[in-house]
Design a protein around this motif. Structure first.
Motif, mmCIF file in Angstrom:
data_model
loop_
_atom_site.group_PDB
_atom_site.id
_atom_site.type_symbol
_atom_site.label_atom_id
_atom_site.label_comp_id
_atom_site.label_asym_id
_atom_site.label_seq_id
_atom_site.Cartn_x
_atom_site.Cartn_y
_atom_site.Cartn_z
ATOM 1 N N ARG A 207 -28.906 -3.364 36.886
ATOM 2 C CA ARG A 207 -28.053 -4.365 36.237
ATOM 3 C C ARG A 207 -27.480 -5.384 37.227
ATOM 4 N N ARG A 208 -27.654 -5.155 38.511
ATOM 5 C CA ARG A 208 -27.167 -6.113 39.500
ATOM 6 C C ARG A 208 -28.135 -7.278 39.620
ATOM 7 N N PRO A 209 -27.695 -8.497 39.392
ATOM 8 C CA PRO A 209 -28.591 -9.648 39.524
ATOM 9 C C PRO A 209 -28.743 -10.081 40.981
ATOM 10 N N PHE A 210 -29.695 -10.953 41.218
ATOM 11 C CA PHE A 210 -29.805 -11.617 42.510
ATOM 12 C C PHE A 210 -28.725 -12.691 42.609
ATOM 13 N N LYS A 211 -28.220 -12.890 43.801
ATOM 14 C CA LYS A 211 -27.237 -13.942 44.067
ATOM 15 C C LYS A 211 -27.779 -14.816 45.196
ATOM 16 N N ALA A 212 -27.945 -16.090 44.927
ATOM 17 C CA ALA A 212 -28.424 -17.029 45.941
ATOM 18 C C ALA A 212 -27.253 -17.899 46.387
ATOM 19 N N PRO A 508 -27.431 -28.399 54.470
ATOM 20 C CA PRO A 508 -26.847 -27.121 54.073
ATOM 21 C C PRO A 508 -27.357 -25.980 54.944
ATOM 22 N N ARG A 509 -26.573 -24.908 55.003
ATOM 23 C CA ARG A 509 -27.012 -23.703 55.680
ATOM 24 C C ARG A 509 -28.166 -23.080 54.882
ATOM 25 N N PRO A 510 -28.995 -22.249 55.500
ATOM 26 C CA PRO A 510 -30.082 -21.595 54.762
ATOM 27 C C PRO A 510 -29.548 -20.783 53.584
ATOM 28 N N THR A 511 -30.282 -20.806 52.490
ATOM 29 C CA THR A 511 -29.892 -20.058 51.302
ATOM 30 C C THR A 511 -30.155 -18.571 51.515
ATOM 31 N N LEU A 512 -29.118 -17.769 51.261
ATOM 32 C CA LEU A 512 -29.229 -16.320 51.369
ATOM 33 C C LEU A 512 -29.342 -15.732 49.966
ATOM 34 N N VAL A 513 -30.304 -14.878 49.736
ATOM 35 C CA VAL A 513 -30.430 -14.169 48.462
ATOM 36 C C VAL A 513 -30.135 -12.704 48.701
ATOM 37 N N THR A 514 -29.195 -12.178 47.931
ATOM 38 C CA THR A 514 -28.810 -10.785 48.066
ATOM 39 C C THR A 514 -28.680 -10.168 46.684
ATOM 40 N N ARG A 515 -28.668 -8.849 46.648
ATOM 41 C CA ARG A 515 -28.566 -8.152 45.368
ATOM 42 C C ARG A 515 -27.792 -6.858 45.594
ATOM 43 N N GLY A 516 -26.574 -6.795 45.077
ATOM 44 C CA GLY A 516 -25.785 -5.596 45.277
ATOM 45 C C GLY A 516 -25.339 -5.478 46.708
ATOM 46 N N ARG A 517 -24.999 -4.248 47.095
ATOM 47 C CA ARG A 517 -24.511 -3.992 48.456
ATOM 48 C C ARG A 517 -25.405 -2.978 49.143
#
Length: 517
Positions: A207-212, A508-517
Motif C-alpha cells: 500500500r506504500r506508493p512511490f514518492k518522487a 533542480p537537484r536530481p529526482t529521488l524516488v523512494t518507497r516506504g522506509r
C-alpha cells in the motif's frame, strides 16, 4: 483555479481493502521566522485533543462520508498563527503529547492503519534545523513501520528528506492566498482512505506508493509567488494535470519558507503514485518548470517605499480606500507584530498631522500602552511609547500622542484593543499579536475601513476581504523580521546554490524516488 480542490466520492472497498480502518490525527502547525526575536510558547498555540480535534475538520462532521469511512483516533494537535521560533521545551512537550497518545492507544490493544499528519512545514524550533523532520521521525517511531501516514502541508513549508522518508503520502496547498487550506487537508485524508480501501489496503508494504522528490534550489517570498499571478498561476495549474496521469495519486509544489535560515529552506516538488516512472517524470518535469521561471517571479502587486506608497495614496485623485501593506512585520509570515517603524513614519509626516483624513494603521501590540490608554478612557489625551518590546531592531518604540478613539475588550487573539487618533492617523494598539484580515476586525473598533482614505495593514499580499476592499493598493517594502528584501536579512545556513542568493546554479537537484522506509 478553483478554490475547492476536493476528490470524491470514495471508491468502494476492494477485496483485500479495509472497510473501517483506524486512523489517528495529530501534528503541529506554525510558520516561524528565525529572523524575528519573537518566541512562540504555550500562549501562542491552540491545543486540540479528543472530539475538539476531530471536529476541527469540516469534512469529518458527523454523518460526512469521510467521517463514516474510518474509526478516528485523535491524539494532539497544536496550531499557532505565524511567529518566531518555537520554544524548545514547549515543542518537546507537544511532540511528547502526540507520541504518548499513540503509545497509550497501542498499549491498550489499539492499532493504527493510518495517520493523518497535519503540519505546516515551516516550523522553526530553538536549536533545531528540521523541526518537522524531527516530529515525523518521532511519530513514525511510535506508530511503527506498517502505519500509512498522510501529511498535509502549507505550500510555504519545506520537505526535507527526513520528512519525506517518514511519511507515505504528502500534499500541500495549491493556492496563495490559501483559499484551499481545508480542501487540502481533506485531499490528504481522501488519499489515505482511498489507499486503505484499495486491494493493497491490508498489505503494509504494497500500500506504500512511490514518492518522487525533486528539490528546486530557489527561495522566494510568498509575495512574489502568489498563484493569482504569473508565473505561479500557470505553474500551479499544471499540478492537477500531473496528478491526473495514469499511475499518479498526487502532485504538489512547495515554494518553501523564505524567512528561516535553515538548509532545508528551498522549493520542492513531490509526486506520489504506483507507477515509478510516471511519478519520476512528473516530479522532474514540475521541478524543471519551476527552475525555468525562477527569474520571472515578481511581487503580486505594485511595490514602493513607505513614503512612496503614502505619496501615491495621498495624491489628488487617488482611489479610496487605498490599502498599503506594511510587509516587513507581517505577523502572518512570522513577524513579531510590534515593530513600530511604520507608525513612527506616519506620525512624523506633516501632511497627516492635522485632522481631515482617515488613515488607519493596523497594528502594534503593546500591553502596557493598551493599559495606559484604557485607564485614561475614551476621549482622553494620551502620550504613549508604543511597540518594540519584542523587536526593537528597526526603530525602537514610537511616541504616540493623541486622543483615545475607542477601547474594546475580549478579542480572542488581540485581547484588549485601543485606537488612538493623532491628527489623521488612527493607530490600533493591541494587548497581543493579531493579524487584521477581515473588515469586521476594524468595525469592532468603531473604524469604517470602507470609508477610510488609507488602510495600512501588516500583511504581504492581500487576503480576500482586503483585496476586495482596495480600490488601489501598494506593498510597502518596510523593515522587520519578514523583510521582503531577502538579500539584506543575512541568510548564511542555506544549502549551496539557492537562487537568488547564488545565481550560478544549473537546475533542480536530481529526482529521488523512494518507497516506504
Amino acid at each position: 483555479m478553483p478554490s475547492e480542490i476536493r476528490k470524491g466520492p470514495l471508491p468502494a472497498v476492494a477485496e483485500g481493502g479495509l472497510s473501517a480502518p483506524r486512523i489517528g490525527i495529530g501534528g503541529i502547525s506554525i510558520e516561524s521566522s528565525t529572523f524575528s526575536p519573537h518566541r512562540s510558547g504555550r500562549e501562542a498555540f491552540t491545543l486540540r485533543e479528543g472530539e475538539s480535534l476531530v471536529g476541527y475538520y469540516d469534512f469529518l462532521d458527523e454523518g460526512a462520508e469521510l467521517r463514516e469511512a474510518a474509526q478516528w483516533i485523535p491524539t494532539l494537535h497544536g496550531r499557532s498563527f505565524p511567529g518566531g521560533a518555537v520554544e524548545r521545551a514547549f515543542y518537546e512537550e507537544m511532540k511528547q503529547g502526540i507520541v504518548a497518545s499513540i503509545q497509550d492507544e497501542v498499549a491498550t490493544g489499539g492499532t493504527f492503519d493510518g495517520f493523518f499528519f497535519d503540519i505546516h512545514g515551516a516550523m522553526s524550533v530553538e536549536g533545531m534545523q528540521d523541526a518537522e523532520g524531527d516530529l515525523a521521525l518521532a511519530v513514525r517511531a511510535a506508530l511503527g513501520p506498517d502505519t500509512l501516514i498522510s501529511a498535509s502541508m502549507d505550500l510555504h513549508g519545506n520537505v526535507s528528506r527526513t520528512l519525506l522518508e517518514s511519511v507515505d503520502l504528502i500534499t500541500c496547498y495549491r493556492m496563495a492566498p490559501h483559499e484551499d487550506w481545508m480542501a487540502t487537508k481533506q485531499r490528504a485524508v481522501f488519499n489515505l482512505l482511498e489507499r486503505l480501501r484499495s486491494a493493497t489496503g491490508a498489505d503494509p508494504v504494497a500500500r506504500r506508493p512511490f514518492k518522487a522528490w525533486t528539490p528546486v534550489p530557489v527561495l522566494l517570498p510568498g509575495e512574489k509567488t502568489s498563484t493569482r499571478v504569473e508565473p505561479a498561476k500557470t505553474l500551479y495549474e499544471k499540478v492537477p494535470e500531473i496528478e491526473a496521469r495514469e499511475g499518479v495519486i498526487d502532485a504538489a509544489i512547495w515554494i518553501g519558507y523564505a524567512w528561516a535560515d535553515e538548509p532545508r529552506c528551498m522549493a520542492y516538488v513531490v509526486v506520489t503514485g504506483d507507477d515509478e516512472e510516471a511519478v519520476r517524470a512528473g516530479s522532474a518535469e514540475l521541478g524543471q518548470d519551476f527552475w525555468d521561471v525562477r527569474s520571472d517571479f515578481v511581487f503580486v502587486g505594485p511595490v514602493d517605499s513607505l513614503d512612496g506608497a503614502l505619496d501615491t495614496a495621498l495624491a489628488p485623485g487617488a482611489a479610496r480606500p487605498y490599502v498599503i501593506s506594511d510587509s516587513g512585520d507581517n505577523p502572518t509570515a512570522g513577524g513579531a507584530g510590534d515593530v513600530s517603524w511604520t507608525l513612527a513614519r506616519l506620525l512624523e509626516r506633516g501632511d497627516l498631522a492635522q485632522e481631515g483624513r482617515v488613515v488607519i494603521h493596523a497594528s502594534v501590540f503593546d500591553a502596557t500602552a493598551v493599559a495606559k490608554a484604557s485607564d485614561a478612557g475614551v476621549g482622553a489625551e494620551v502620550d504613549l511609547m508604543v511597540g518594540a518590546n519584542v523587536d526593537a531592531g528597526p526603530e525602537g518604540p514610537a511616541r504616540l500622542r493623541g486622543v483615545v478613539h475607542s477601547i474594546v475588550d475580549g478579542d480572542a487573539d488581540a485581547g484588549r484593543q485601543v485606537v488612538v487618533r493623532a491628527g489623521s492617523v488612527f493607530s490600533i494598539v493591541t494587548e497581543r499579536r493579531k493579524p487584521f484580515h477581515h473588515l469586521d476586525d476594524f468595525r469592532m473598533l468603531e473604524l469604517d475601513p470602507e470609508a477610510a482614505d488609507i488602510v495600512i495593514v501588516k500583511i504581504g499580499y492581500l487576503e480576500p476581504e482586503l483585496f476586495n476592499l482596495a480600490a488601489e493598493w501598494t506593498m510597502a517594502l518596510t523593515p522587520g523580521g519578514v523583510d521582503q528584501d531577502l538579500l539584506r536579512l543575512g541568510h548564511h545556513r542555506l544549502a549551496e546554490g539557492v537562487y537568488p542568493f547564488d545565481t550560478t546554479g544549473s537546475g533542480p537537484r536530481p529526482t529521488l524516488v523512494t518507497r516506504g522506509r
